[in-house]
Design a protein around this motif. Structure first.
Motif, mmCIF file in Angstrom:
data_model
loop_
_atom_site.group_PDB
_atom_site.id
_atom_site.type_symbol
_atom_site.label_atom_id
_atom_site.label_comp_id
_atom_site.label_asym_id
_atom_site.label_seq_id
_atom_site.Cartn_x
_atom_site.Cartn_y
_atom_site.Cartn_z
ATOM 1 N N LEU A 323 -11.794 5.812 7.479
ATOM 2 C CA LEU A 323 -12.461 3.897 6.464
ATOM 3 C C LEU A 323 -11.837 3.602 5.318
ATOM 4 O O LEU A 323 -11.779 3.163 4.620
ATOM 5 C CB LEU A 323 -14.069 3.778 7.050
ATOM 6 N N ALA A 324 -12.117 4.602 4.388
ATOM 7 C CA ALA A 324 -11.447 5.307 2.800
ATOM 8 C C ALA A 324 -9.378 4.143 3.398
ATOM 9 O O ALA A 324 -9.189 3.993 2.208
ATOM 10 C CB ALA A 324 -10.930 6.517 2.879
ATOM 11 N N VAL A 325 -8.582 5.271 4.624
ATOM 12 C CA VAL A 325 -7.606 4.838 5.079
ATOM 13 C C VAL A 325 -7.161 3.439 4.936
ATOM 14 O O VAL A 325 -5.970 3.232 5.816
ATOM 15 C CB VAL A 325 -6.967 5.771 5.814
ATOM 16 N N GLY A 326 -8.125 2.649 5.386
ATOM 17 C CA GLY A 326 -7.881 0.886 5.685
ATOM 18 C C GLY A 326 -8.602 0.498 6.853
ATOM 19 O O GLY A 326 -8.152 0.175 7.879
ATOM 20 N N GLY B 56 -12.242 1.365 -5.556
ATOM 21 C CA GLY B 56 -12.485 1.376 -4.150
ATOM 22 C C GLY B 56 -12.136 0.785 -3.518
ATOM 23 O O GLY B 56 -12.063 0.291 -2.635
ATOM 24 N N MET B 57 -13.828 0.436 -4.043
ATOM 25 C CA MET B 57 -14.294 -0.525 -3.476
ATOM 26 C C MET B 57 -15.232 0.486 -1.968
ATOM 27 O O MET B 57 -15.242 -0.326 -0.776
ATOM 28 C CB MET B 57 -13.487 -1.667 -2.900
ATOM 29 N N HIS B 58 -15.067 1.461 -2.131
ATOM 30 C CA HIS B 58 -16.557 2.076 -0.641
ATOM 31 C C HIS B 58 -17.821 2.443 -1.135
ATOM 32 O O HIS B 58 -18.545 1.746 -0.093
ATOM 33 C CB HIS B 58 -15.492 3.658 -0.937
ATOM 34 N N ASP B 59 -17.907 1.691 -2.258
ATOM 35 C CA ASP B 59 -19.287 1.496 -3.062
ATOM 36 C C ASP B 59 -20.139 -0.054 -3.080
ATOM 37 O O ASP B 59 -18.801 -0.551 -3.571
ATOM 38 C CB ASP B 59 -19.757 1.943 -4.098
ATOM 39 N N LYS B 86 -7.005 -2.036 0.829
ATOM 40 C CA LYS B 86 -6.125 -1.767 1.996
ATOM 41 C C LYS B 86 -5.441 -2.257 1.233
ATOM 42 O O LYS B 86 -4.537 -1.627 1.716
ATOM 43 C CB LYS B 86 -7.160 -2.767 3.233
ATOM 44 N N LYS B 87 -4.702 -3.572 1.365
ATOM 45 C CA LYS B 87 -3.483 -4.224 0.696
ATOM 46 C C LYS B 87 -3.494 -3.042 -0.786
ATOM 47 O O LYS B 87 -2.373 -3.076 -0.895
ATOM 48 C CB LYS B 87 -4.085 -5.051 0.175
ATOM 49 N N HIS B 88 -4.351 -3.298 -2.214
ATOM 50 C CA HIS B 88 -4.013 -2.803 -3.569
ATOM 51 C C HIS B 88 -4.024 -1.223 -3.776
ATOM 52 O O HIS B 88 -3.272 -0.001 -4.814
ATOM 53 C CB HIS B 88 -4.796 -3.586 -4.265
ATOM 54 N N PHE B 89 -4.844 -0.384 -2.680
ATOM 55 C CA PHE B 89 -5.136 0.776 -3.049
ATOM 56 C C PHE B 89 -4.798 1.820 -1.827
ATOM 57 O O PHE B 89 -4.714 2.172 -0.993
ATOM 58 C CB PHE B 89 -6.505 1.414 -2.810
ATOM 59 N N GLY B 90 -4.566 2.898 -3.041
ATOM 60 C CA GLY B 90 -4.540 4.465 -1.769
ATOM 61 C C GLY B 90 -5.734 6.227 -2.053
ATOM 62 O O GLY B 90 -5.657 5.751 -4.130
ATOM 63 N N PHE B 91 -5.981 6.163 -1.441
ATOM 64 C CA PHE B 91 -6.698 7.361 -1.659
ATOM 65 C C PHE B 91 -6.766 8.615 -1.952
ATOM 66 O O PHE B 91 -5.833 9.341 -0.797
ATOM 67 C CB PHE B 91 -8.070 7.333 -1.478
ATOM 68 N N ALA B 162 0.956 3.118 2.514
ATOM 69 C CA ALA B 162 1.450 1.180 2.736
ATOM 70 C C ALA B 162 1.764 0.723 1.174
ATOM 71 O O ALA B 162 1.083 -0.384 0.868
ATOM 72 C CB ALA B 162 -0.518 1.611 3.399
ATOM 73 N N ASN B 163 2.083 1.843 0.169
ATOM 74 C CA ASN B 163 2.791 1.157 -0.802
ATOM 75 C C ASN B 163 2.157 0.781 -1.877
ATOM 76 O O ASN B 163 1.746 -0.580 -2.008
ATOM 77 C CB ASN B 163 3.964 0.102 -0.275
ATOM 78 N N PRO B 164 0.673 1.241 -2.325
ATOM 79 C CA PRO B 164 0.057 0.503 -2.645
ATOM 80 C C PRO B 164 -0.125 0.287 -4.174
ATOM 81 O O PRO B 164 0.922 1.350 -4.976
ATOM 82 C CB PRO B 164 -1.288 1.519 -2.547
ATOM 83 N N LYS B 165 -0.892 -0.359 -5.033
ATOM 84 C CA LYS B 165 -0.708 -0.927 -7.063
ATOM 85 C C LYS B 165 -1.065 0.310 -7.395
ATOM 86 O O LYS B 165 -0.702 0.632 -8.346
ATOM 87 C CB LYS B 165 -1.079 -1.645 -6.506
#
Lengths: 814, 225
Positions: A323-326, B56-59, B86-91, B162-165
């Motif tokens: 979920l975290a990776v999209g 990251g909008m997980h919460d 999905k568009k802007h973040f990488g973790f 995914a080339n996040p910001k």
């Protein structure tokens, strides 16, 4: 599509990474799906096979309905002619009758073949073409005795005549008459029947030579013939039935003695391939088996769902990462569903192997009457489609719970670095726990069913047949097929009985038209002498017997005497009645000396004896009113030789066979002991009891795996807690009882629920049980005790592991 | 002044445990600009990771206002938030969190497949990333066959593919020894110099030194910015 393939690939890899889980799941599913496929294969072969004729939806079979007797009966030849000539709803009607004939091909031994004697338009009406040669036509059926031609079945052609195309035009001996082989039917054509296959077809013009009772051709009472008809375009079955009603009413006016209260019923030909008297029994048995294997599959699904749920908990971090990776939550759910469907398809493939093996096993134990049956029990496209659908649905069913649970993930909690190893499931009403409750309940239903059928079989085996079955042997033969007429036949019978009784080990021998616990006999209307001719007659079973019949059967007459040599064709007409008939006609009076009229008789017969009731065909049958007539007065060429020996009759069977063959080279049925025959008559009960027991135990085994898996998971999850308890002074016994108690607390409500469900569903099978009610308490107690014991063992194993937890190690985990 | 990349106004987060309520974040107000390299620091239980997962909008269970590039996240539904994330973040996670049944290549491919990118495009993007992070030789290995440092490198590559910001990193060097940790931090600095905004949670002053801003949290409150 591409991402679906990716899901499949990753799913497969995930399954291979957990071989123990995958093995248990695949085996559970293979057993469940395999059992369903095997039973479906048989059900399809018996009920769903299309009749290979032109436009089968327009073909109907005609049956006689009689107000006086429940059920559907064949039709008499004269009635067929009346309906055929007066109807306006069929484009054609054909008549046929099966008859055992003695056939000898080339210089081979004579054998009994089943011939179908049919009207000349039979093949044309069905719209079937031969594989080789031609079929017979109206021309072959024009002159009585003038159509000595035979069309062979594919099986006869290949198995008896080597599949040689040159047989067309050659001659074959049928009942010692030369018949020309004119055609061979294609493989799979059986006429209007499903289970068995006729060996050959001949035109009705040869009926005099081939039928056992050719007089039936003229007899309105003789309901011996099958009729098939093709509906005119646009005419429905209901319209046709209504259009035949006036003809039935006219026949009742013209022939009131026979046709009063009779009409005809039409059945689509697809429903007439199995005799209407057999069909409901087979349907009920088939339905029962499908329900039981369905329960087994549900238990298997419950198992796999529980295992997947446990596994899903262990994979919660993986789902969180996805979920975290999209991944959307739907995509994660799809991944899980893909995995479960992949798993179930593997289970389905393995299930096909189980199905093949169990189908062969079931078929090997088929009933004696199906010994020569030609059923298409191949795992063909329809079966594969069934298995695939069951597998896919199963996968969706058990994959749904983990997929839904994955959607409810708390991402932030799962991804935190120090999150605990899964949250503990303490709610009783969690889906996982409910699965165990449900599985236990289904198991109880299956086990109670098995217990009831086993008890029913046990009670049936204790039923007294009413005669001494021990030291009694029987074999059946047809002297008519060797061309014997009445006088010659009676002389043969006398000679045979003399020779048999000279065998040292033989105590007595006789003949009977009924073969004990197999076949024979016929129904006859009886009226007491002096009774009003318009009074409703009583239908009784007639058994034509030779002298010393009751002595041979080991039965002492209640009144009167056995038949004597003086009771021959020229003697006074006499009968012996059984107790049920005596009670029915002359309750409270002596039956001996009374006089009765049997339908078709021109003079009354005197009752010379009363015999106790016996079971004739099955141990479970109702006591039937029966009249015994002396064979010389009611001659039949097809009889059973009964032989009573001093000791075990088996060593004498060969000699008995030899004596018959020395007199005449007849095709003989197997010579068997009557005890063996009684055992064979119980095939259905034995088969159902055995299948129910197997499937019941299978359900228990699967449920045990489920309980074991869940308890093991619970132990693994509570390792720290167990360690803490032990550090605080809990003894191994305390830990053991806690874990076992937790497992059993799920099984116990399942058992209770199952008992209630079994009691409710039991009523549905009560008509299939003998001598035991569907509420038979010991069956319920035994089912509950068995499941409780197995579940206890399944809980105890992981609980024992829990007692070995090292508190120091367990607490370090925390 | 330009629109901030991220703006939080009075953001709060708490958990209820029966009758008691535990506060994790209290009245968080902050603005982050595009291209910043921010380190969130504080003692254990201060709410650092919670803040990161919130960003990251997980919460989902917080209150207040959250604007991302001017879009009011607090007014968006779950699906829209997921798309935005999905568009802007990488973790990047402390324990790497690579999927252990997938190879390095597949671990990099999976975020792209979740974004419904065509297979051919995905292949070239994965190959570029393998090149860029110099892990081409490892592409067919499974995570268990890699060292911790290599795994984290794949973790960073996955975050970037995914080339996040914005990269959100939760103690990215916490499980690594110092030399591997340094390598990863150098990588973050490089990414930041190339334009990616980095927000990391760290206990390490050294790692915080790679950034240009430190936010300190104590008991859910911002005590220093």
């Amino acid at each position: 599509m591409e991402t679906l393939w990716q899901d499949c690939k990753y799913g497969l890899r995930t399954l291979l990474k957990s071989p123990a889980f995958t093995f248990v799941a695949v085996v559970s599913l293979a057993l469940g799906i395999g059992a369903n496929t095997a039973i479906f294969t048989l059900i399809k072969a018996v009920f769903l096979q299309p009749v290979p004729v032109r436009e089968p939806q327009r073909l109907v079979s005609l049956f006689t309905v009689d107000e006086k007797m429940p059920g559907l009966f064949p039709i008499s030849f004269p009635s067929f002619e009346d309906y055929r000539d007066r109807q306006s709803v069929f484009s054609a009607m054909a008549i046929y009758m099966s008859s055992g004939v003695t056939a000898a091909a080339g210089s081979g031994e004579p054998e009994t073949w089943e011939a179908e004697v049919a009207s000349g338009n039979y093949f044309e009406l069905l719209g079937v073409k031969p594989l080789l040669g031609r079929t017979f036509t109206q021309e072959d059926d024009r002159v009585p005795g003038g159509g000595a031609v035979a069309v062979l079945s594919y099986g006869t052609w290949t198995e008896k005549l080597g599949g040689d195309a040159a047989v067309i035009g050659s001659t074959i001996s049928i009942n010692r008459l030369p018949f020309t082989i004119i055609g061979v039917m294609p493989n799979g054509f059986k006429g209007i029947r499903q289970v068995s296959e006729a060996a050959m077809w001949t035109p009705m013009s040869m009926a005099q030579s081939l039928l056992k009772t050719p007089q039936a051709l003229r007899e309105r009472r003789a309901l011996h013939f099958q009729v098939v008809a093709r509906l005119l375009a646009g005419v429905t079955l209901g319209q046709a039935e209504a259009a035949l009603d006036p003809i039935s009413r006219q026949l009742a006016r013209d022939y009131p003695a026979v046709h009063q209260g009779r009409s005809v019923k039409l059945l689509p030909v697809a429903q007439a391939t199995i005799h209407p008297s057999m069909r409901p029994v087979l349907e009920r048995a088939g339905l029962l088996l499908m329900v039981i294997v369905g329960l087994v599959l549900l238990v298997a699904c419950g198992n796999v769902a529980a295992l997947l749920l446990v596994r899903a908990r262990g994979r919660s971090k993986e789902f969180a990462i996805r979920l975290a990776v999209g991944a959307g939550s739907g995509r994660v759910a799809r991944q899980l569903l893909t995995e479960s469907v992949t798993l179930s398809l593997i289970g389905g493939l393995a299930g096909l192997l189980v199905a093949r093996w169990s189908r062969d096993l079931l078929w090997a134990y088929r009933p004696p009457m199906l010994a020569a049956a030609k059923l298409d029990i191949g795992l063909d496209g329809t079966v594969l489609l069934f298995t695939f659908s069951v597998s896919a649905l199963t996968g969706l069913l058990f994959g749904l719970a983990p997929a839904l649970s994955a959607r409810r993930q708390d991402l932030a909690v799962e991804l935190k670095e120090r999150s605990t190893q899964g949250t503990r499931e303490r709610r009783f009403f969690s889906f996982r726990n409910l699965l165990v409750v449900g599985q236990s309940a289904l198991c109880i239903v299956a086990l109670v069913g098995a217990g009831l059928f086993i008890e029913s079989l046990r009670r049936l085996q204790q039923v007294d047949p009413g005669f001494e079955a021990q030291h009694l042997a029987a074999t059946r033969f047809d002297i008519g097929s060797a061309g014997y007429k009445k006088e010659q036949g009676l002389a043969f019978y006398r000679q045979l009985l003399e020779r048999i009784t000279r065998i040292p080990s033989v105590r007595a021998a006789s003949l009977s038209s009924i073969h004990p616990f197999a076949t024979g006999g016929y129904l006859r209307a009886v009226r007491v002498d002096g009774q009003n001719a318009a009074a409703r007659p009583v239908m009784v079973l007639q058994n034509n017997i030779a002298e010393r019949y009751f002595e041979t059967a080991g039965v002492r007459l209640l009144e009167g005497r056995e038949f004597l040599p003086a009771d021959d064709a020229n003697g006074r007409r006499v009968v012996i009645v059984n107790q049920s008939m005596a009670r029915r006609l002359w309750a409270g009076e002596n039956a001996t000396g009374k006089r009765v009229w049997l339908s078709g008789d021109t003079e009354p017969r005197e009752v010379v004896g009363v015999a106790p009731d016996m079971r004739f065909f099955t141990l479970s049958e109702e006591q039937m009113a029966c009249v015994y007539a002396p064979l010389p007065q009611d001659y039949l060429p097809l009889v059973t030789l009964l032989v009573r020996t001093h000791q075990d009759p088996r060593p004498a069977l060969g000699m008995i066979r030899g004596e018959i063959q020395q007199l005449e080279r007849l095709p003989l049925g197997p010579v068997r002991t009557v005890e063996e025959q009684i055992g064979r008559s119980l095939w259905a009960q034995k088969l159902i009891a055995a299948l129910m027991a197997i499937f019941g135990l299978l359900a228990v085994l699967l449920a045990a795996v489920g309980v074991y898996g869940l308890t093991s998971y619970s132990v693994a999850q509570r390792t720290s807690e167990i360690g803490l308890r032990m550090a605080l002074g809990a003894r191994p016994g305390d830990v053991l009882s806690t874990i076992v108690g937790q497992g059993m607390s799920l099984v116990a409500p399942g058992v209770a629920l199952g008992l209630v469900a079994a009691a409710a569903l039991g009523r549905l099978i009560s008509s299939l049980l003998f001598g035991v009610s569907s509420g038979h308490v010991p069956a319920y107690l035994a089912a509950a005790a068995l499941l409780a014991l197995v579940a206890l063992a399944a809980c105890w194993l992981p609980a024992r592991r829990a007692t070995k937890v090292d508190p120091v190690l367990a607490l370090r985990h925390e | 002044m330009s629109t901030p990349l991220i703006k939080l106004v009075n953001v709060e987060r708490y958990y209820d445990h029966g009758p008691t309520r535990t506060w994790v974040l209290r009245r968080i107000n902050m603005e982050l600009q595009d291209g910043e390299f921010v380190s969130v620091m504080g003692p254990s239980g201060a709410g650092k990771s919670t803040l990161l997962h919130l960003l990251g909008m997980h919460d989902m269970g917080w209150s207040g206002e959250y604007h991302l590039l001017g879009r009011p996240v607090h007014k968006l539904g779950k699906k829209e938030r997921s798309e935005l994330s999905k568009k802007h973040f990488g973790f990047v996670f402390q324990s790497y969190h690579l999927l252990d049944t997938l190879t390095v290549y597949e671990n990099l491919d999976i975020p792209l497949s979740y974004r419904n990118i065509k297979k051919s495009d995905r292949d070239s993007m994965v190959c570029d990333t393998l090149d860029r992070f110099q892990i081409v030789a490892k592409k067919d290995l499974f995570p268990s066959q890699l060292s911790g440092g290599q795994q984290q490198l794949v973790g960073v590559a996955r975050a970037m593919i995914a080339n996040p910001k914005i990269i959100l990193a939760d103690e990215p060097t916490g499980n690594l020894h110092s030399s591997q940790g340094k390598e990863i931090m150098e990588m973050f600095r490089k990414l930041n110099q190339e334009g990616t905004t980095i927000i990391q949670v760290t206990h390490s002053e050294t790692n915080a030194g790679y950034g240009n801003r430190i936010i300190k949290l104590v008991d859910g409150w911002i005590v220093d910015d």
